[in-house]
Design a protein around this motif. Structure first.
Motif, mmCIF file in Angstrom:
data_model
loop_
_atom_site.group_PDB
_atom_site.id
_atom_site.type_symbol
_atom_site.label_atom_id
_atom_site.label_comp_id
_atom_site.label_asym_id
_atom_site.label_seq_id
_atom_site.Cartn_x
_atom_site.Cartn_y
_atom_site.Cartn_z
ATOM 1 N N ARG A 66 -4.411 -9.492 -53.691
ATOM 2 C CA ARG A 66 -3.518 -9.893 -54.777
ATOM 3 C C ARG A 66 -2.748 -8.683 -55.296
ATOM 4 N N GLY A 67 -1.503 -8.930 -55.662
ATOM 5 C CA GLY A 67 -0.661 -7.894 -56.233
ATOM 6 C C GLY A 67 -0.912 -7.734 -57.720
ATOM 7 N N PRO A 68 -0.156 -6.835 -58.378
ATOM 8 C CA PRO A 68 -0.346 -6.609 -59.813
ATOM 9 C C PRO A 68 -0.170 -7.872 -60.659
ATOM 10 N N SER A 69 0.678 -8.797 -60.224
ATOM 11 C CA SER A 69 0.916 -10.029 -60.985
ATOM 12 C C SER A 69 -0.162 -11.082 -60.740
ATOM 13 N N GLY A 70 -1.020 -10.840 -59.754
ATOM 14 C CA GLY A 70 -2.034 -11.822 -59.393
ATOM 15 C C GLY A 70 -1.629 -12.701 -58.222
ATOM 16 N N ALA A 71 -0.375 -12.586 -57.797
ATOM 17 C CA ALA A 71 0.100 -13.380 -56.656
ATOM 18 C C ALA A 71 -0.546 -12.867 -55.374
ATOM 19 N N SER A 72 -0.838 -13.790 -54.457
ATOM 20 C CA SER A 72 -1.447 -13.368 -53.192
ATOM 21 C C SER A 72 -0.437 -12.582 -52.364
ATOM 22 N N LEU A 73 -0.959 -11.608 -51.625
ATOM 23 C CA LEU A 73 -0.137 -10.751 -50.771
ATOM 24 C C LEU A 73 -0.296 -11.190 -49.328
ATOM 25 N N SER A 74 0.794 -11.213 -48.611
ATOM 26 C CA SER A 74 0.770 -11.580 -47.202
ATOM 27 C C SER A 74 0.659 -10.331 -46.346
ATOM 28 N N LEU A 75 -0.111 -10.425 -45.279
ATOM 29 C CA LEU A 75 -0.172 -9.331 -44.308
ATOM 30 C C LEU A 75 0.659 -9.680 -43.079
ATOM 31 N N ASP A 76 1.601 -10.584 -43.252
ATOM 32 C CA ASP A 76 2.481 -10.992 -42.170
ATOM 33 C C ASP A 76 3.675 -10.045 -42.131
ATOM 34 N N GLY A 77 3.609 -9.057 -41.275
ATOM 35 C CA GLY A 77 4.669 -8.073 -41.178
ATOM 36 C C GLY A 77 4.443 -7.176 -39.982
ATOM 37 N N ASN A 78 5.302 -6.191 -39.855
ATOM 38 C CA ASN A 78 5.281 -5.327 -38.677
ATOM 39 C C ASN A 78 4.087 -4.403 -38.607
ATOM 40 N N LYS A 79 3.654 -3.879 -39.735
ATOM 41 C CA LYS A 79 2.628 -2.849 -39.682
ATOM 42 C C LYS A 79 1.626 -3.037 -40.805
ATOM 43 N N VAL A 80 0.372 -3.187 -40.426
ATOM 44 C CA VAL A 80 -0.730 -3.242 -41.379
ATOM 45 C C VAL A 80 -1.728 -2.177 -40.949
ATOM 46 N N THR A 81 -2.175 -1.381 -41.890
ATOM 47 C CA THR A 81 -3.150 -0.347 -41.612
ATOM 48 C C THR A 81 -4.386 -0.587 -42.465
ATOM 49 N N LEU A 82 -5.560 -0.481 -41.853
ATOM 50 C CA LEU A 82 -6.834 -0.512 -42.574
ATOM 51 C C LEU A 82 -7.431 0.886 -42.491
ATOM 52 N N PHE A 83 -7.941 1.371 -43.611
ATOM 53 C CA PHE A 83 -8.541 2.697 -43.655
ATOM 54 C C PHE A 83 -9.743 2.656 -44.594
ATOM 55 N N GLU A 84 -10.824 3.330 -44.223
ATOM 56 C CA GLU A 84 -12.001 3.447 -45.087
ATOM 57 C C GLU A 84 -12.097 4.884 -45.585
ATOM 58 N N ASP A 85 -12.185 5.041 -46.904
ATOM 59 C CA ASP A 85 -12.292 6.398 -47.452
ATOM 60 C C ASP A 85 -13.746 6.855 -47.539
ATOM 61 N N HIS A 86 -13.953 8.049 -48.079
ATOM 62 C CA HIS A 86 -15.287 8.658 -48.139
ATOM 63 C C HIS A 86 -16.281 7.823 -48.937
ATOM 64 N N ALA A 87 -15.803 7.012 -49.878
ATOM 65 C CA ALA A 87 -16.684 6.205 -50.727
ATOM 66 C C ALA A 87 -16.900 4.794 -50.180
ATOM 67 N N GLY A 88 -16.302 4.495 -49.017
ATOM 68 C CA GLY A 88 -16.452 3.166 -48.437
ATOM 69 C C GLY A 88 -15.432 2.162 -48.926
ATOM 70 N N VAL A 89 -14.442 2.614 -49.708
ATOM 71 C CA VAL A 89 -13.374 1.739 -50.177
ATOM 72 C C VAL A 89 -12.387 1.518 -49.038
ATOM 73 N N LEU A 90 -11.961 0.265 -48.865
ATOM 74 C CA LEU A 90 -10.959 -0.067 -47.854
ATOM 75 C C LEU A 90 -9.564 0.047 -48.471
ATOM 76 N N TRP A 91 -8.652 0.630 -47.711
ATOM 77 C CA TRP A 91 -7.250 0.744 -48.118
ATOM 78 C C TRP A 91 -6.434 -0.042 -47.114
ATOM 79 N N ILE A 92 -5.525 -0.864 -47.610
ATOM 80 C CA ILE A 92 -4.763 -1.773 -46.766
ATOM 81 C C ILE A 92 -3.282 -1.600 -47.084
ATOM 82 N N SER A 93 -2.481 -1.241 -46.083
ATOM 83 C CA SER A 93 -1.038 -1.186 -46.303
ATOM 84 C C SER A 93 -0.512 -2.614 -46.295
ATOM 85 N N ILE A 94 0.406 -2.899 -47.212
ATOM 86 C CA ILE A 94 0.966 -4.236 -47.386
ATOM 87 C C ILE A 94 2.402 -4.228 -46.861
ATOM 88 N N PRO A 95 2.697 -5.038 -45.843
ATOM 89 C CA PRO A 95 4.041 -5.015 -45.253
ATOM 90 C C PRO A 95 5.059 -5.818 -46.045
#
Length: 176
Positions: A66-95
């Motif tokens: 969900r975005g800042p407004s609470g609306a759902s975010l789509s991962l339908d796009g050219n590039k999506v990246t998943l990354f796990e940081d040192h604390a185990g938090v997942l980071w997701i690029s939103i296209p």
């Protein structure tokens, strides 16, 4: 869908969305995969992020971002990246010009956050890394490179400045 080849047996397993099975992957349009340090397989589809057990082919956790407004975010796009940081938090690029270009999800607390780096629709981040100081760096194809200092809760943008020969070259960054 998603396919897995077992090199020892040459067996090919296929994981696909099935209308009659809520534990199947949410969408056949798989955008990114990440195996976290604890062995969890995270799958990003156009509909969100979920965990998949490769032995059973079942999902056990589905997160609608969900975005800042609470609306759902789509991962339908050219590039999506998943990354796990040192604390185990997942980071997701939103296209694709949505209200934010980056989301995070902490699997241990179920807390998710959304991030923007400037006014207007967000640009897609193409690569994510974490440095030894635990700052996150994002390559952005329009804006350049963004460093997120989570402790200070601020982002620093490194971009092209035609009047500064020491700035980044023209254009954005696609890798780090």
């Amino acid at each position: 869908g998603l396919k897995r080849l077992d090199p020892a047996t040459s067996k090919l397993s296929c994981y696909q969305h099935r209308q009659d099975d809520v534990s199947s992957i949410a969408s056949d349009l798989v955008k990114a995969l990440l195996e976290s340090r604890d062995g969890t397989l995270w799958v990003a589809t156009t509909l969100g992020v979920e965990t998949l057990d490769p032995r059973t082919g079942k999902t056990s956790r589905r997160i609608i971002l969900r975005g800042p407004s609470g609306a759902s975010l789509s991962l339908d796009g050219n590039k999506v990246t998943l990354f796990e940081d040192h604390a185990g938090v997942l980071w997701i690029s939103i296209p694709g010009q949505q209200e934010c270009g980056l989301a995070s999800f902490d699997p241990s607390s179920d807390v998710q956050s959304a991030y923007t780096f400037g006014p207007g629709p967000a640009d897609t981040g193409f690569a994510i890394i974490e440095d030894e100081d635990q700052s996150l760096w994002f390559a952005n194809w329009r804006q350049g490179i963004v460093r997120l200092d989570r402790d200070r809760k601020r982002a620093v943008l490194y971009h092209n400045n035609p009047n500064n020969p020491n700035s980044l070259s023209a254009g954005g960054a696609m890798t780090l």
